[in-house]
Design an enzyme around this catalytic site. Structure first.
Site, PDB file in Angstrom:
ATOM      1  CG  ASP A  13      -1.963  -1.316   1.238  1.00 26.51           C
ATOM      2  OD1 ASP A  13      -2.479  -1.561   0.175  1.00 26.51           O
ATOM      3  OD2 ASP A  13      -2.016  -2.019   2.247  1.00 26.51           O
ATOM      4  CG  HIS A  42      -1.208  -2.242  -7.433  1.00 22.93           C
ATOM      5  ND1 HIS A  42      -0.154  -3.015  -8.085  1.00 22.93           N
ATOM      6  CD2 HIS A  42      -1.073  -2.828  -6.023  1.00 22.93           C
ATOM      7  CE1 HIS A  42       0.606  -3.626  -7.395  1.00 22.93           C
ATOM      8  NE2 HIS A  42       0.070  -3.722  -6.087  1.00 22.93           N
ATOM      9  NE  ARG A 136       5.670 -30.444  -6.250  1.00 21.68           N
ATOM     10  CZ  ARG A 136       6.453 -31.180  -5.505  1.00 21.68           C
ATOM     11  NH1 ARG A 136       7.411 -31.948  -6.312  1.00 21.68           N
ATOM     12  NH2 ARG A 136       6.436 -31.261  -4.387  1.00 21.68           N
ATOM     13  CB  THR A 249      -9.757  -6.170   2.685  1.00 18.00           C
ATOM     14  OG1 THR A 249      -8.904  -5.099   3.144  1.00 18.00           O
ATOM     15  CG2 THR A 249      -9.081  -7.114   1.748  1.00 18.00           C
ATOM     16  NE  ARG A 251      -7.715  -6.614   6.146  1.00 18.99           N
ATOM     17  CZ  ARG A 251      -6.820  -7.672   6.115  1.00 18.99           C
ATOM     18  NH1 ARG A 251      -6.770  -8.173   7.218  1.00 18.99           N
ATOM     19  NH2 ARG A 251      -5.800  -7.650   5.239  1.00 18.99           N
ATOM     20  CB  THR A 320       2.902  16.083  -4.979  1.00 19.93           C
ATOM     21  OG1 THR A 320       2.350  16.297  -6.630  1.00 19.93           O
ATOM     22  CG2 THR A 320       4.232  16.174  -4.861  1.00 19.93           C
ATOM     23  N   GLY A 321       0.043  13.772  -4.962  1.00 18.67           N
ATOM     24  CA  GLY A 321      -1.392  13.859  -4.970  1.00 18.67           C
ATOM     25  C   GLY A 321      -1.909  12.597  -5.629  1.00 18.67           C
TER      26      GLY A 321
HETATM   27  P1  IMP Z   1      -2.540 -12.797   2.653  1.00 19.68           P
HETATM   28  O1  IMP Z   1      -1.441 -12.490   1.646  1.00 19.68           O
HETATM   29  O2  IMP Z   1      -4.173 -12.639   2.253  1.00 19.68           O
HETATM   30  O3  IMP Z   1      -2.350 -14.475   3.044  1.00 19.68           O
HETATM   31  O4  IMP Z   1      -2.485 -12.185   4.058  1.00 19.68           O
HETATM   32  C1  IMP Z   1      -1.189 -12.270   4.634  1.00 19.68           C
HETATM   33  C2  IMP Z   1      -0.726 -10.869   5.280  1.00 19.68           C
HETATM   34  O5  IMP Z   1      -0.538 -10.033   4.094  1.00 19.68           O
HETATM   35  C3  IMP Z   1      -1.805 -10.085   5.939  1.00 19.68           C
HETATM   36  O6  IMP Z   1      -1.386  -9.299   7.022  1.00 19.68           O
HETATM   37  C4  IMP Z   1      -2.435  -9.112   4.917  1.00 19.68           C
HETATM   38  O7  IMP Z   1      -3.221  -8.209   5.396  1.00 19.68           O
HETATM   39  C5  IMP Z   1      -1.069  -8.787   3.963  1.00 19.68           C
HETATM   40  N1  IMP Z   1      -1.456  -8.362   2.810  1.00 19.68           N
HETATM   41  C6  IMP Z   1      -1.665  -9.126   1.611  1.00 19.68           C
HETATM   42  N2  IMP Z   1      -1.825  -8.404   0.588  1.00 19.68           N
HETATM   43  C7  IMP Z   1      -1.559  -7.219   0.783  1.00 19.68           C
HETATM   44  C8  IMP Z   1      -1.652  -5.966   0.305  1.00 19.68           C
HETATM   45  O8  IMP Z   1      -1.623  -5.785  -1.262  1.00 19.68           O
HETATM   46  N3  IMP Z   1      -1.332  -4.746   0.834  1.00 19.68           N
HETATM   47  C9  IMP Z   1      -1.482  -4.754   2.116  1.00 19.68           C
HETATM   48  N4  IMP Z   1      -1.326  -6.008   2.815  1.00 19.68           N
HETATM   49  C10 IMP Z   1      -1.633  -7.067   2.352  1.00 19.68           C
HETATM   50 MG    MG Z   2      -3.044  -1.917  -1.744  1.00 16.85          MG
END
Ligand code: IMP
Ligand code: MG
Length: 334
Positions: A13, A42, A136, A249, A251, A320-321
């Site tokens: 992020d 992304h 596999r 997500t 979150r 910057t934005g």
């Molecule tokens: P997983 O990749 O879904 O198994 O999650 C494992 C850890 O990686 C967790 O803490 C997720 O929040 C973090 N995570 C997975 N993908 C991203 C992402 O794209 N951005 C930030 N955190 C991520």
């Molecule tokens: Mg992200």
């Protein structure tokens, strides 16, 4: 630009989507290879729209850019098809025959397994899908009827582009502190996220890369469980304007101030040759939409110099934005 690997610094992020979309437009990228999987979102702002891309490479904004999903990636077929529709890239996106597939059952396991839940995974099922691949027994892209029109040999295409001196972006996902090998294990994702791993997943060898661009954000955020040195309370994060929610997500993201010693470690492991710093306008609001380094106030300039000192490489790109073009581009002048 030649061949550029874009790799995240900390816990993802950092704004890789924005940086890649800028590079694609500015340098007229011929090819953009996405690695990783659907767990990463992304964010790209383009022509007044906001896209949260889980599968389509961020270089899609440049309409002549060929979009590839590497052999090391894991493909979520419905999400890919949905994004192909949204971005209108059907004629120019290809998936490596050997990319593996995430099935609905992988997501079910990710959401119900006590251990995975305790890690705070995204729930997309990437960990269980990778497990099956390592065993596999995973299905590959070539086995999926809906993907037949999209199949390609991505390593071959990407290497041909490098041979021809074209501009190629290898798009990493997450950040080094989420790497299975180098991150905050076990609170990490299910793959290595280093620049070398991005090359490996794409099928482009290290000696073919011209630039390793590590992307830092001006402050640090993390979702899910696990250590975050210097973590702020939510109230303090809100007060500073650092409070974010996840593009994928929804979150809440935890946040902390920029960590210079971690920045050094990360730059070394990625083998960075250049750095980008995003969201400088959040740290220094007077920088908003600045397009040249001279426009920055002294403390913003000093912050960038400190990052350069820590990373040991020049900061060539500064965000910057939110718009893809809200960028200070110092390449060629550094
Ligand atoms: P997983 O990749 O879904 O198994 O999650 C494992 C850890 O990686 C967790 O803490 C997720 O929040 C973090 N995570 C997975 N993908 C991203 C992402 O794209 N951005 C930030 N955190 C991520
Ligand atoms: Mg992200």
């Amino acid at each position: 630009m030649g061949c550029t690997v874009v790799a995240g610094a900390f816990w993802g992020d950092e704004g890789k989507g924005k940086i890649i979309s800028y590079l694609a437009l500015k340098d007229k990228a011929d090819v953009c290879v996405r690695t990783g999987s659907v767990n990463a979102a992304h964010t790209v702002h383009f022509e007044g729209r906001r896209y949260a891309l889980h599968m389509v490479p961020s270089g899609f904004v440049y309409d002549k850019c060929r979009l590839l999903i590497g052999a090391g990636a894991n493909v979520h077929v419905p999400q890919l098809l949905k994004e192909v529709e949204e971005t209108g890239v059907k004629g120019r996106i290809r998936v490596d025959r050997q990319a593996s597939i995430i099935e609905p059952r992988h997501s079910e396991v990710d959401k119900s397994d006590g251990h995975l839940k305790s890690l705070g995974t995204t729930g997309w099922g990437v960990g269980p899908a990778v497990q099956e691949r390592a065993k596999r027994s995973a299905r590959l892209a070539k086995d999926v009827p809906e993907l037949q029109l999209f199949l390609a040999n991505v390593a071959e295409e990407a290497n041909n582009a490098v041979d021809a001196g074209k501009n190629v972006v290898l798009e990493g996902t997450q950040g080094l502190m989420l790497s299975l090998y180098h991150g905050t294990y076990p609170y990490v994702t299910s793959r290595d996220t280093s620049a070398a791993a991005i090359c490996s997943e794409s099928g482009v060898g290290l000696s073919r890369v011209d630039t390793v661009l590590v992307v830092y954000k001006s402050f640090i955020t993390r979702v899910g469980t696990g250590e975050l040195p210097g973590e702020l309370s939510k109230e303090e994060a809100v007060r500073r304007g650092w409070f974010e929610t996840a593009a994928g997500t929804g979150r809440e993201r935890r946040s902390a101030p920029f960590d210079f010693s971690l920045a050094r470690r990360v730059a070394r492991i990625h083998g960075a040759t250049e750095a980008a710093v995003t969201k400088l306008d959040i740290l220094h609001p007077e920088c908003k939409s600045a397009r040249s380094f001279d426009e920055l106030l002294q403390d913003a300039k000093e912050f960038i110099v400190e990052v350069e000192r820590a990373a040991g490489v020049p900061v060539t790109i500064i965000g910057t934005g939110p718009d893809a073009l809200d960028i200070i581009d110092r390449r060629g002048s550094a």
